[in-house]
Design a protein around this motif. Structure first.
Motif, short mmCIF file in Angstrom:
data_model
loop_
_atom_site.label_atom_id
_atom_site.label_comp_id
_atom_site.label_asym_id
_atom_site.label_seq_id
_atom_site.Cartn_x
_atom_site.Cartn_y
_atom_site.Cartn_z
N PHE A 132 0.85 -1.49 -0.04
CA PHE A 132 -0.08 0.06 -0.01
C PHE A 132 0.86 1.37 0.12
O PHE A 132 0.11 2.47 -0.33
N LEU A 133 2.17 1.10 0.49
CA LEU A 133 2.92 2.48 0.36
C LEU A 133 3.51 2.47 -1.10
O LEU A 133 4.34 1.67 -1.54
N PRO A 134 3.37 3.71 -1.56
CA PRO A 134 4.04 4.08 -2.84
C PRO A 134 5.32 4.01 -2.52
O PRO A 134 5.85 4.20 -1.68
N ALA A 135 6.13 4.38 -3.70
CA ALA A 135 7.66 4.56 -3.80
C ALA A 135 7.82 5.73 -3.14
O ALA A 135 7.24 6.86 -3.29
N THR A 136 8.96 5.81 -1.91
CA THR A 136 8.67 7.05 -1.06
C THR A 136 10.17 7.05 -0.49
O THR A 136 10.91 6.07 -0.36
N TYR A 137 10.75 8.33 -0.52
CA TYR A 137 12.08 8.56 -0.27
C TYR A 137 12.15 9.75 0.96
O TYR A 137 11.23 10.71 0.74
N VAL A 138 13.15 9.49 1.80
CA VAL A 138 13.34 10.51 2.91
C VAL A 138 14.47 11.34 2.46
O VAL A 138 15.73 10.85 2.20
N LEU A 139 14.32 12.65 2.27
CA LEU A 139 15.49 13.73 1.79
C LEU A 139 16.03 14.42 3.06
O LEU A 139 15.18 14.45 4.06
N PRO A 140 17.22 14.53 3.22
CA PRO A 140 18.08 14.31 2.26
C PRO A 140 18.69 12.96 1.82
O PRO A 140 19.52 12.89 1.03
N ALA A 141 18.56 12.12 3.11
CA ALA A 141 19.25 10.90 2.83
C ALA A 141 19.15 10.08 1.53
O ALA A 141 20.11 9.50 1.01
N ASP A 142 18.09 10.11 1.00
CA ASP A 142 17.57 9.47 -0.34
C ASP A 142 17.62 10.25 -1.66
O ASP A 142 17.16 9.77 -2.44
N THR A 143 18.15 11.53 -1.41
CA THR A 143 18.15 12.33 -2.38
C THR A 143 18.58 11.63 -3.70
O THR A 143 18.08 11.75 -5.11
#
Length: 112
Positions: free
Chosen positions: A49-60
């Motif tokens: 259920f979770l779409p592609a998700t990124y935590v910035l700045p770590a996953d920039t």
């Protein structure tokens, strides 16, 4: 945040409306990391259920690579804001803020 030591010192009739470590589910960046860890542990079928998700700045770097080939809309949310404050939609990397944010693929028609 309420410290565990404070909870231990409460009298029998005293109540608290906060619990230790609830920030793990109330801060968007920590919630994403928790759900990603659960997906890795138990498989994508349960946590799809979770779409592609990124935590910035770590996953920039990872996000920029995906945005370069995927021209979809992305939703940007501050990690510790509420009531929709600071949310924006972006289509290009240059539109991303320099702040600590969570960026997810925008779901056009969610099944609510």
């Amino acid at each position: 945040h309420v410290k565990p030591a404070l909870l231990l010192g409460l009298l029998e009739y005293q109540k608290v409306n906060h619990f230790p470590s609830t920030n793990e589910i109330t801060r968007k960046d920590l919630l994403v990391r928790t759900l990603q860890a659960m997906r890795e542990r138990y498989g994508g079928g349960v946590y799809d259920f979770l779409p592609a998700t990124y935590v910035l700045p770590a996953d920039t770097e990872a996000l920029l690579a995906v945005m370069g080939r995927d021209k979809r809309t992305w939703i940007v949310k501050p990690i510790a804001s509420s009531r929709g404050r600071g949310i924006s939609l972006v289509q290009h990397a240059h539109m991303l803020p320099a702040d600590d944010v969570v960026v997810s693929r925008y779901v056009e028609r969610p099944l609510l």
